[in-house]
Scaffold this motif. Sequence first.
Motif, PDB file in Angstrom:
ATOM      1  N   ALA A  19       0.594  -1.212  -0.063  1.00 46.07           N
ATOM      2  CA  ALA A  19       0.264  -0.020   0.055  1.00 46.07           C
ATOM      3  C   ALA A  19       0.798   1.247  -0.113  1.00 46.07           C
ATOM      4  O   ALA A  19      -0.043   2.453   0.170  1.00 46.07           O
ATOM      5  N   PHE A  20       2.236   1.038   0.361  1.00 47.37           N
ATOM      6  CA  PHE A  20       2.673   2.544   0.498  1.00 47.37           C
ATOM      7  C   PHE A  20       4.240   1.762  -0.540  1.00 47.37           C
ATOM      8  O   PHE A  20       4.741   1.212   0.177  1.00 47.37           O
ATOM      9  N   ASP A  21       4.380   3.005  -1.471  1.00 49.91           N
ATOM     10  CA  ASP A  21       6.046   2.968  -2.139  1.00 49.91           C
ATOM     11  C   ASP A  21       7.051   4.201  -1.857  1.00 49.91           C
ATOM     12  O   ASP A  21       5.469   4.999  -1.897  1.00 49.91           O
ATOM     13  N   ASP A  22       7.925   4.374  -0.935  1.00 51.18           N
ATOM     14  CA  ASP A  22       8.615   5.229  -0.865  1.00 51.18           C
ATOM     15  C   ASP A  22       9.564   5.718  -1.783  1.00 51.18           C
ATOM     16  O   ASP A  22      10.201   6.848  -1.902  1.00 51.18           O
ATOM     17  N   GLY A  23       9.546   4.718  -3.011  1.00 48.56           N
ATOM     18  CA  GLY A  23       9.720   5.427  -3.659  1.00 48.56           C
ATOM     19  C   GLY A  23       9.386   6.441  -4.880  1.00 48.56           C
ATOM     20  O   GLY A  23       8.711   7.064  -4.286  1.00 48.56           O
ATOM     21  N   PHE A  24       9.471   7.074  -5.907  1.00 50.76           N
ATOM     22  CA  PHE A  24       8.865   7.816  -7.028  1.00 50.76           C
ATOM     23  C   PHE A  24       7.544   7.265  -7.180  1.00 50.76           C
ATOM     24  O   PHE A  24       7.486   6.425  -8.430  1.00 50.76           O
ATOM     25  N   HIS A  25       6.887   8.287  -7.134  1.00 49.87           N
ATOM     26  CA  HIS A  25       4.967   7.758  -7.528  1.00 49.87           C
ATOM     27  C   HIS A  25       4.638   9.032  -8.073  1.00 49.87           C
ATOM     28  O   HIS A  25       4.036  10.312  -7.565  1.00 49.87           O
ATOM     29  N   LEU A  26       4.053   8.790  -9.555  1.00 46.46           N
ATOM     30  CA  LEU A  26       3.553  10.039 -10.134  1.00 46.46           C
ATOM     31  C   LEU A  26       2.204   9.591  -9.815  1.00 46.46           C
ATOM     32  O   LEU A  26       1.047   8.672 -10.551  1.00 46.46           O
ATOM     33  N   ASP A  27       1.079  10.866  -9.299  1.00 46.65           N
ATOM     34  CA  ASP A  27      -0.057  10.715  -8.977  1.00 46.65           C
ATOM     35  C   ASP A  27      -0.797  11.327  -9.615  1.00 46.65           C
ATOM     36  O   ASP A  27      -0.924  12.610  -9.297  1.00 46.65           O
ATOM     37  N   LEU A  28      -1.536  10.930 -10.809  1.00 46.38           N
ATOM     38  CA  LEU A  28      -2.073  11.552 -12.534  1.00 46.38           C
ATOM     39  C   LEU A  28      -3.334  12.087 -11.439  1.00 46.38           C
ATOM     40  O   LEU A  28      -4.181  13.114 -12.434  1.00 46.38           O
ATOM     41  N   GLU A  29      -3.817  10.985 -10.608  1.00 54.58           N
ATOM     42  CA  GLU A  29      -5.170  11.371 -10.061  1.00 54.58           C
ATOM     43  C   GLU A  29      -4.859  12.760  -9.781  1.00 54.58           C
ATOM     44  O   GLU A  29      -5.807  13.571  -9.378  1.00 54.58           O
ATOM     45  N   ARG A  30      -4.330  13.292  -8.426  1.00 50.61           N
ATOM     46  CA  ARG A  30      -4.085  13.766  -7.747  1.00 50.61           C
ATOM     47  C   ARG A  30      -4.159  15.611  -8.425  1.00 50.61           C
ATOM     48  O   ARG A  30      -4.778  16.185  -8.324  1.00 50.61           O
ATOM     49  N   TYR A  31      -2.862  15.339  -9.574  1.00 47.21           N
ATOM     50  CA  TYR A  31      -2.726  16.768 -10.129  1.00 47.21           C
ATOM     51  C   TYR A  31      -4.248  16.382 -10.837  1.00 47.21           C
ATOM     52  O   TYR A  31      -4.236  17.798 -10.483  1.00 47.21           O
ATOM     53  N   TRP A  32      -4.530  15.260 -11.024  1.00 41.33           N
ATOM     54  CA  TRP A  32      -6.614  16.658 -11.758  1.00 41.33           C
ATOM     55  C   TRP A  32      -7.272  16.498 -10.926  1.00 41.33           C
ATOM     56  O   TRP A  32      -7.537  17.656 -10.684  1.00 41.33           O
ATOM     57  N   ILE A  33      -7.239  16.290  -9.728  1.00 39.33           N
ATOM     58  CA  ILE A  33      -7.775  16.631  -9.191  1.00 39.33           C
ATOM     59  C   ILE A  33      -8.062  18.736  -8.738  1.00 39.33           C
ATOM     60  O   ILE A  33      -8.405  18.906  -8.480  1.00 39.33           O
ATOM     61  N   GLU A  34      -6.091  18.499  -8.052  1.00 47.23           N
ATOM     62  CA  GLU A  34      -5.477  19.715  -8.204  1.00 47.23           C
ATOM     63  C   GLU A  34      -6.628  20.625  -8.734  1.00 47.23           C
ATOM     64  O   GLU A  34      -6.609  21.800  -9.428  1.00 47.23           O
ATOM     65  N   ALA A  35      -6.304  20.226 -10.288  1.00 44.85           N
ATOM     66  CA  ALA A  35      -6.653  20.791 -11.395  1.00 44.85           C
ATOM     67  C   ALA A  35      -7.910  21.757 -11.831  1.00 44.85           C
ATOM     68  O   ALA A  35      -7.979  22.456 -12.076  1.00 44.85           O
ATOM     69  N   ARG A  36      -8.342  20.583 -11.364  1.00 43.27           N
ATOM     70  CA  ARG A  36      -9.738  20.697 -10.996  1.00 43.27           C
ATOM     71  C   ARG A  36     -10.430  21.887 -10.059  1.00 43.27           C
ATOM     72  O   ARG A  36     -10.762  23.075 -10.193  1.00 43.27           O
ATOM     73  N   GLY A  37      -8.843  21.517  -8.965  1.00 41.89           N
ATOM     74  CA  GLY A  37      -9.664  22.574  -7.896  1.00 41.89           C
ATOM     75  C   GLY A  37      -9.578  23.982  -9.072  1.00 41.89           C
ATOM     76  O   GLY A  37     -10.025  25.094  -8.037  1.00 41.89           O
TER      77      GLY A  37
END
Length: 710
Positions: A19-37
């Motif tokens: 469930a958790f990854d210490d490496g690089f993680h590109l969360d496109l959904e998070r960026y999409w949510i921020e862009a919508r906001g």
Amino acid sequence: MTDKALPSRNWVGTETDGAFDDGFHLDLERYWIEARGLRFWIAGIVLAGILLGLVVALLSTELFRASARLEVSQITANVTAIDPLENESRISELQYLNTQYELLESRFMAERVSKTGNLLRSEEFIEAFALQGEEELTERDIEKVLLDNISIDPLTQSSLVDVSFSSPSPTLSANIANLWAEEFIAANYEKRFGANIEARDFLNSQIGELRERLAASEKELVDYANENEILVLETRAGEDGGDAATQTLIASDLSALNAALADAVTDRIAAEAALASGDIPARDPRSSLKVDLAKAEAELASLRSNFGPAYPPLLEKEAEVASLKASLATEARAALRAASARERELQVKLEQAKTSFLGQQNLGIQYGILKREVETNRQLYDGLLQRFKELGASGAGQNNIKLIDNAAVPLIPYAPSLIQNLLVGLVAGLVIAGALVYLRVTLSQTVKDPQDVTRRLGLPVLGIIPRTNAADIKEEVLSRSSELSEAYKSARTNLTFLTPEGAPRALMFTSSVPSEGKSISSLSLATSFAQLGKRTLLIDADLRNSRMQKLLDLDLCKKGGLAALLTSNAASLGEQIVKIDEFGIDYLPHGYTPPNPVELLAGPAFRQLLEEARSKYDQVLIDSAPMLNLADAVELSRLADGVVYVVEAERIKLRVIEGAINRLSSTGAQVYGVIVTKLKADAAGYGYGYGYGYGYGYGYGYGEDSGRPS
């Protein structure tokens, strides 16, 4: 979130079930949510970029670009068989071409073009680039303008290169581009054959000096020969190519006299021999007389044999023989006298010639010196003249840089381009908007997406509680069909899967700071457990600043509550329990506010109280104080079966939450997961995805910190 068991965690930052990854993680959904906001900000930035591109296109000065095309070839043809003074360098073609490209846009070329075109005094150039206001305009200023506007564009996979110049004037652009190309060709020619040119100039000056010196030496030689009557008839070349000997007139006369004297001596000796012996050579003119004499003597002998001495014909023949002999003797003596006289005369002439020749020999020494000087000067002159001609032929080598196309005057400007500017503005706006979204996501330290809990904290999300605008939170909790109630039912289901036996018997609820929804979460979950038919006890353990009673709309200040039980001022747990029938739970209020809440919670009394509660109730929920810098929740977490951490979305920084959870975990407390409260629908990004498709905004309706339940 679906109603299923969630993995538990013992330490923040460890990984459970991937469930958790210490490496690089590109969360496109998070960026999409921020862009919508930020969609309105993004639209404004993009529109501003497009408008800026339009304004720049309308206000920019029109620029015209003219290009001249050159061919740069490394290998050159030499039309002569003469080696140049400078050897050709052996470098790779790519290196050579790159060198030429760098030279094309060097300050050397700018300086050369500026001086050749006299641009410092060119009104057209100064007006085109608005240099009128420049004080003390210098060559360096002109060179900077040239370098800023010249561009070198090699054609791929070829030896062609375009030399382009841009300016507000189409004519000026074409003139500068052509001048730049011509000057580069000339500079390259000077570089290749400059040594030959310098050598020719030097040889030309030396040839002029030698020409004058040779003329002077020849004049001196002629004058000397005239003054001393030295007539040179013949000059013979020596083995080294120089004049080894000369034949003068006196020497020629002496030689002729000597030969003539030798012939005269020979003739005299022959005449004397002929006179003594009477033998005349056959080539002598007197040989005819001798023939006549022999014939006459033969006839006389014939007559004597046939006739007597007195025979008249015999006497006549004797007289004829005597006459012929006398004639031969006379002729012999005359020939001897003539030969002797000629010999004496030639001897005198020879002696005179010898005297003249010996006198001229002394003069010949100086004549020879002058003659050798003339010959030396002539050899030097001929050698330099030959080398001068060779260098002239060598200098005719072809230039390896040729002008293919002259720059034509452009008819339309290449800049500004409206479409290009609009595209640049659009791209710039998108880049800035993307940077804004990236910075918001990167710099955001709060929980905006429930997945941040898993990614950043390494804890499972036990519940996602929506923000609601309901005026009465109590009614929302009691209504089994309300959105808030449904969200807590899902959280309750997740709690029941934490252990094989179901939800932990004694669960503590805490948060980082007040007003994150900790109290409403513990109340709602207690109510949800009670609705399942479980005996549920809600303990208000926030002895510092509890808001549970206000949430329940109760006034229990006079009741001893938890504080009384911990200080032994109350007899038993049952006496302090308050039954709240509308919620179906038993409630243990906090009571009065003690001066030492940490000591009371850390003492054995609370442990005993909790053991008693476990024995009487199916589910015990503890509403503790927030973490802050307090130790209340830390002490309680060691006694509870597990901890549920409540986090308000978009409020508390993740590093603060992480630090608080680390404090709990370091004491051995079991932090089962996080309940995210007051989450906006657009932040969730999946429309409150319990399968109901609600798609509403949510919150508690107590938007202000003051007076809202915790």
